[in-house]
Design a protein around this motif. Structure first.
Motif, PDB file in Angstrom:
ATOM      1  N   LYS A  41     -10.216 -44.919  -6.989  1.00 49.83           N
ATOM      2  CA  LYS A  41     -10.647 -44.144  -8.156  1.00 49.83           C
ATOM      3  C   LYS A  41     -10.699 -42.660  -7.816  1.00 49.83           C
ATOM      4  O   LYS A  41     -10.854 -42.270  -6.662  1.00 49.83           O
ATOM      5  CB  LYS A  41     -12.027 -44.617  -8.634  1.00 49.83           C
ATOM      6  N   ARG A  42     -10.626 -41.872  -8.843  1.00 47.82           N
ATOM      7  CA  ARG A  42     -10.628 -40.411  -8.705  1.00 47.82           C
ATOM      8  C   ARG A  42     -11.885 -39.887  -8.015  1.00 47.82           C
ATOM      9  O   ARG A  42     -11.863 -38.825  -7.397  1.00 47.82           O
ATOM     10  CB  ARG A  42     -10.488 -39.788 -10.088  1.00 47.82           C
ATOM     11  N   ASP A  43     -12.981 -40.639  -8.072  1.00 49.35           N
ATOM     12  CA  ASP A  43     -14.222 -40.221  -7.395  1.00 49.35           C
ATOM     13  C   ASP A  43     -13.998 -39.963  -5.906  1.00 49.35           C
ATOM     14  O   ASP A  43     -14.732 -39.194  -5.289  1.00 49.35           O
ATOM     15  CB  ASP A  43     -15.306 -41.302  -7.531  1.00 49.35           C
ATOM     16  N   ALA A  44     -12.994 -40.612  -5.309  1.00 50.02           N
ATOM     17  CA  ALA A  44     -12.709 -40.441  -3.880  1.00 50.02           C
ATOM     18  C   ALA A  44     -12.347 -39.000  -3.541  1.00 50.02           C
ATOM     19  O   ALA A  44     -12.414 -38.606  -2.381  1.00 50.02           O
ATOM     20  CB  ALA A  44     -11.580 -41.376  -3.459  1.00 50.02           C
ATOM     21  N   ILE A  46     -14.041 -36.445  -4.576  1.00 56.62           N
ATOM     22  CA  ILE A  46     -15.285 -35.676  -4.559  1.00 56.62           C
ATOM     23  C   ILE A  46     -15.892 -35.745  -3.160  1.00 56.62           C
ATOM     24  O   ILE A  46     -16.201 -36.833  -2.672  1.00 56.62           O
ATOM     25  CB  ILE A  46     -16.289 -36.220  -5.598  1.00 56.62           C
ATOM     26  N   THR A  47     -16.051 -34.597  -2.517  1.00 60.66           N
ATOM     27  CA  THR A  47     -16.647 -34.569  -1.190  1.00 60.66           C
ATOM     28  C   THR A  47     -18.054 -35.156  -1.256  1.00 60.66           C
ATOM     29  O   THR A  47     -18.873 -34.759  -2.076  1.00 60.66           O
ATOM     30  CB  THR A  47     -16.696 -33.129  -0.645  1.00 60.66           C
ATOM     31  N   PHE A  49     -18.654 -38.402  -1.894  1.00 63.74           N
ATOM     32  CA  PHE A  49     -18.618 -39.699  -2.573  1.00 63.74           C
ATOM     33  C   PHE A  49     -18.096 -40.746  -1.596  1.00 63.74           C
ATOM     34  O   PHE A  49     -17.095 -40.536  -0.929  1.00 63.74           O
ATOM     35  CB  PHE A  49     -17.716 -39.663  -3.810  1.00 63.74           C
ATOM     36  N   THR A  50     -18.776 -41.874  -1.490  1.00 62.62           N
ATOM     37  CA  THR A  50     -18.332 -42.937  -0.603  1.00 62.62           C
ATOM     38  C   THR A  50     -18.750 -44.298  -1.130  1.00 62.62           C
ATOM     39  O   THR A  50     -19.773 -44.417  -1.811  1.00 62.62           O
ATOM     40  CB  THR A  50     -18.870 -42.740   0.836  1.00 62.62           C
ATOM     41  N   THR A  51     -17.959 -45.286  -0.813  1.00 59.81           N
ATOM     42  CA  THR A  51     -18.325 -46.683  -1.093  1.00 59.81           C
ATOM     43  C   THR A  51     -18.606 -47.406   0.222  1.00 59.81           C
ATOM     44  O   THR A  51     -18.830 -48.606   0.223  1.00 59.81           O
ATOM     45  CB  THR A  51     -17.176 -47.409  -1.833  1.00 59.81           C
ATOM     46  N   GLY A  63     -17.899 -39.783   3.131  1.00 62.27           N
ATOM     47  CA  GLY A  63     -17.173 -39.310   1.960  1.00 62.27           C
ATOM     48  C   GLY A  63     -16.555 -37.936   2.107  1.00 62.27           C
ATOM     49  O   GLY A  63     -16.287 -37.261   1.120  1.00 62.27           O
ATOM     50  N   TRP A  89      -1.686 -38.071  -7.132  1.00 56.85           N
ATOM     51  CA  TRP A  89      -2.487 -36.948  -6.656  1.00 56.85           C
ATOM     52  C   TRP A  89      -1.678 -36.177  -5.634  1.00 56.85           C
ATOM     53  O   TRP A  89      -1.133 -36.739  -4.693  1.00 56.85           O
ATOM     54  CB  TRP A  89      -3.762 -37.435  -5.976  1.00 56.85           C
TER      55      TRP A  89
END
Length: 171
Positions: A41-44, A46-47, A49-51, A63, A89
């Protein structure tokens, strides 16, 4: 930057067991790192952001890796594209007036064209203009890409016996 992309591919494979591939195509001068069926997802982008936070089976957890890798590729003028099922991207460096013309990393995100058949379902990172020399250096940095090193197997792991590997430790 390449280590980060590899790490993310390995983490995804560990988490999902989806096929993970690294393919060098000398005729196209590309290196493809892909996870079939994976979703990114695009959230990746964002510095921070992590799952992966708190998951000891994963390599990364803060992240910062993927955004940093894309910035590094762009600053080194390495052409790279990340292809998800929905988007493409591509990083670049721009000079931003509102930041005193400082160089900033910009990630161009565009939707895949409607009606175009996507050949690959999953996530694929393609690095362009990869020479044979670059590929040979990469193989030496990622042991799983070159299984030809002579080794001795022990209950603690493998000891690489090639002179190139003296004093090196891999985790």
């Amino acid at each position: 930057a390449l280590s980060e992309v590899m790490q993310n591919g390995i983490d995804e494979h560990r988490k999902t067991s989806y096929p993970f591939k690294v393919v060098h195509n000398p005729s196209k001068k590309t290196l493809s790192i892909s996870n079939e069926f994976a979703v990114l997802k695009r959230d990746a982008l964002i510095t921070g952001f992590t799952t992966k936070k708190g998951d000891d089976s994963m390599i990364g957890e803060f992240g910062v890796g993927l955004p940093g890798a894309l910035s590094t590729f762009a600053r080194l003028d390495v052409k790279v594209g990340i292809y998800t099922n929905e988007e493409i991207w591509k990083p670049s460096v721009i000079r931003e007036e509102s930041f005193n013309y400082a160089e900033l990393t910009k990630i161009n995100v565009r939707n895949r064209r409607e009606g175009r058949k996507v050949k690959f379902k999953g996530v694929e990172v393609i690095i362009y203009d990869v020479t044979e020399e670059m590929w040979e250096k990469s193989k030496k940095r990622f042991l799983f890409l070159d299984a030809t090193y002579p080794k001795i197997s022990t209950s603690f792991g493998e000891i690489l016996t090639h002179p190139d590997q003296v004093g090196r430790i891999y985790g």
